[in-house]
Design a protein around this motif. Structure first.
Motif, PDB file in Angstrom:
ATOM      1  N   ASN A 108      24.425  64.022 104.334  1.00 17.59           N
ATOM      2  CA  ASN A 108      24.473  62.609 104.705  1.00 17.59           C
ATOM      3  C   ASN A 108      25.120  62.462 106.092  1.00 17.59           C
ATOM      4  O   ASN A 108      26.317  62.697 106.247  1.00 17.59           O
ATOM      5  N   GLU A 110      20.526  56.737 100.810  1.00 17.49           N
ATOM      6  CA  GLU A 110      20.149  57.053  99.425  1.00 17.49           C
ATOM      7  C   GLU A 110      19.391  58.369  99.333  1.00 17.49           C
ATOM      8  O   GLU A 110      19.548  59.125  98.378  1.00 17.49           O
ATOM      9  N   LYS A 111      18.567  58.656 100.341  1.00 24.10           N
ATOM     10  CA  LYS A 111      17.767  59.885 100.249  1.00 24.10           C
ATOM     11  C   LYS A 111      18.659  61.131 100.322  1.00 24.10           C
ATOM     12  O   LYS A 111      18.304  62.188  99.797  1.00 24.10           O
ATOM     13  N   SER A 118      24.149  53.189 109.877  1.00 24.88           N
ATOM     14  CA  SER A 118      23.544  53.008 108.558  1.00 24.88           C
ATOM     15  C   SER A 118      22.284  52.162 108.644  1.00 24.88           C
ATOM     16  O   SER A 118      21.279  52.450 107.975  1.00 24.88           O
ATOM     17  N   LYS A 119      22.332  51.110 109.454  1.00 25.72           N
ATOM     18  CA  LYS A 119      21.155  50.255 109.634  1.00 25.72           C
ATOM     19  C   LYS A 119      20.006  51.049 110.240  1.00 25.72           C
ATOM     20  O   LYS A 119      18.848  50.914 109.839  1.00 25.72           O
ATOM     21  N   ARG A 120      20.314  51.886 111.221  1.00 23.90           N
ATOM     22  CA  ARG A 120      19.275  52.709 111.855  1.00 23.90           C
ATOM     23  C   ARG A 120      18.686  53.700 110.856  1.00 23.90           C
ATOM     24  O   ARG A 120      17.491  53.985 110.860  1.00 23.90           O
ATOM     25  N   TYR A 179      29.471  55.002 101.561  1.00 23.76           N
ATOM     26  CA  TYR A 179      28.152  55.484 101.958  1.00 23.76           C
ATOM     27  C   TYR A 179      27.791  56.854 101.388  1.00 23.76           C
ATOM     28  O   TYR A 179      26.615  57.234 101.417  1.00 23.76           O
ATOM     29  N   GLU A 231      18.281  53.326 107.747  1.00 21.79           N
ATOM     30  CA  GLU A 231      17.444  52.673 106.749  1.00 21.79           C
ATOM     31  C   GLU A 231      15.952  52.806 107.064  1.00 21.79           C
ATOM     32  O   GLU A 231      15.107  52.769 106.167  1.00 21.79           O
ATOM     33  N   LYS A 232      15.642  52.967 108.351  1.00 18.16           N
ATOM     34  CA  LYS A 232      14.240  53.091 108.749  1.00 18.16           C
ATOM     35  C   LYS A 232      13.605  54.369 108.199  1.00 18.16           C
ATOM     36  O   LYS A 232      12.378  54.454 108.080  1.00 18.16           O
ATOM     37  N   GLY A 257      17.337  55.591 104.517  1.00 20.59           N
ATOM     38  CA  GLY A 257      18.735  55.260 104.299  1.00 20.59           C
ATOM     39  C   GLY A 257      19.550  56.409 103.718  1.00 20.59           C
ATOM     40  O   GLY A 257      19.059  57.531 103.541  1.00 20.59           O
TER      41      GLY A 257
END
Length: 328
Positions: A252, A320-321, A310-312, A129, A314-315, A318
């Motif tokens: 992160n 990546e930012k 991680s799923k949360r 991640y 993504e809103k 994610g």
């Protein structure tokens, strides 16, 4: 068969599935892969070597411009992990019952389990991640290995005097050296660094399986519900605090949460504490089994917790930012 696609759909699948597979084999058929030769070398004893290689490759991606962020993240992870475990341990000592337990937990177990993190899990999760300077923060976490930070906490509380000689600076150097070699390679030749980097992710399922071969599900049974509770608390509190702290800083948050585990070597901490101060002997046995249960519980639960976070995330763009931001 769509094995990879299936693993990708499972939170932390490349880490948690091989780890659970290894733990299952080790629990029910412990000698199945302990037959010597290449088989045992790869599937049972490879985790330290593969993690060292993983760390070296991570080092090749660190330039002198980004090295400062690795130090900052490593020190932050180390300090907050210790602080959370120490504070909760102090609360447990203060409110302990006549048997020296707090909610069925030994304060010694709380401190040892919550201040000592599983470096293999951190490397795997940061590798999945995070980015290179996140993985390169790992050597600083090695300072939490063994009884050192537990003894510091206990000495601060006045429960015992600090014992010299329990921590070897050379152990830290031994963990740091592969990273340094990688940094040197990466700054001398970027082409070689990129070539090495292409293979790093392939190492994760292999050292995860090897880590699993060091886990026995019977530890959960021996530690009982109290040990499982300690593991859950370790994941939710230290992992949750790490998530919120890193998010507040702008790093992160998944990497911060990746510290929410208990290392296998923490199981030996009560014995080391007793060797330094025999007054802890009456509580050492229960503390040991509770820590062992926490090791297994966090190894299973943390990757699932990380997948949920991680799923949360993504809103809001994610991980990546965060990974796209330049290291500072």
């Amino acid at each position: 068969m769509n094995i990879k696609a299936t693993l990708d759909r499972i939170p932390g699948g490349m880490m948690v599935v091989p780890l659970l597979l290894g733990a299952t084999i080790n629990t029910f058929f412990p000698n199945a892969l302990r037959i010597g030769g290449f088989t045992e070398a790869l599937f049972v004893n490879s985790s330290s070597t593969l993690i060292a290689l993983f760390l070296l490759i991570a080092g090749t991606q660190i330039t002198f411009k980004t090295a400062g962020s690795s130090v900052g993240k490593g020190v932050t992870l180390l300090v907050f992990k210790w602080a959370v475990g120490a504070v909760l341990g102090l609360i447990a000592i203060y409110f302990a019952d006549s048997n020296g337990l707090f909610l069925g937990l030994a304060p010694l177990a709380i401190i040892a389990a919550m201040t000592n993190s599983n470096g293999g899990l951190y490397i795997a999760l940061a590798g999945q991640y995070g980015k290179e300077d996140d993985k390169a923060a790992y050597p600083f976490l090695a300072l939490s290995d063994g009884p050192f930070l537990t003894m510091v906490a206990l000495s601060i509380f006045g429960a015992m005097g600090f014992a010299n000689g329990m921590f070897s600076p050379m152990a830290f150097v031994a963990v740091l050296l592969p990273l340094i070699v990688g940094v040197v390679i990466g700054n001398l030749d970027r082409n070689l660094a990129e070539w090495l980097h292409k293979g790093s992710d392939k190492l994760v399922p292999f050292f995860a399986f090897s880590l699993g071969m060091g886990i026995n599900f019977s530890s959960i049974i021996q530690g009982g519900l109290s040990g499982i509770m300690l593991g859950v608390i370790t994941v939710l509190i230290t992992g949750g605090v790490g998530y919120l702290l890193f998010k507040a800083i702008g790093w992160n948050p998944i990497v911060g949460a990746s510290e929410g585990s208990t290392a296998g070597n923490a199981v030996g901490t009560p014995a080391a504490i007793v060797a330094a101060n025999a007054s802890f002997a009456p509580i050492a046995e229960i503390a040991t089994v509770q820590i062992a249960a926490s090791v297994v519980t966090t190894a299973i639960l943390l990757p699932i917790f990380i997948g949920f976070l991680s799923k949360r995330l993504e809103k809001s763009g994610g991980v990546e930012k965060y990974n796209q931001r330049p290291s500072t």
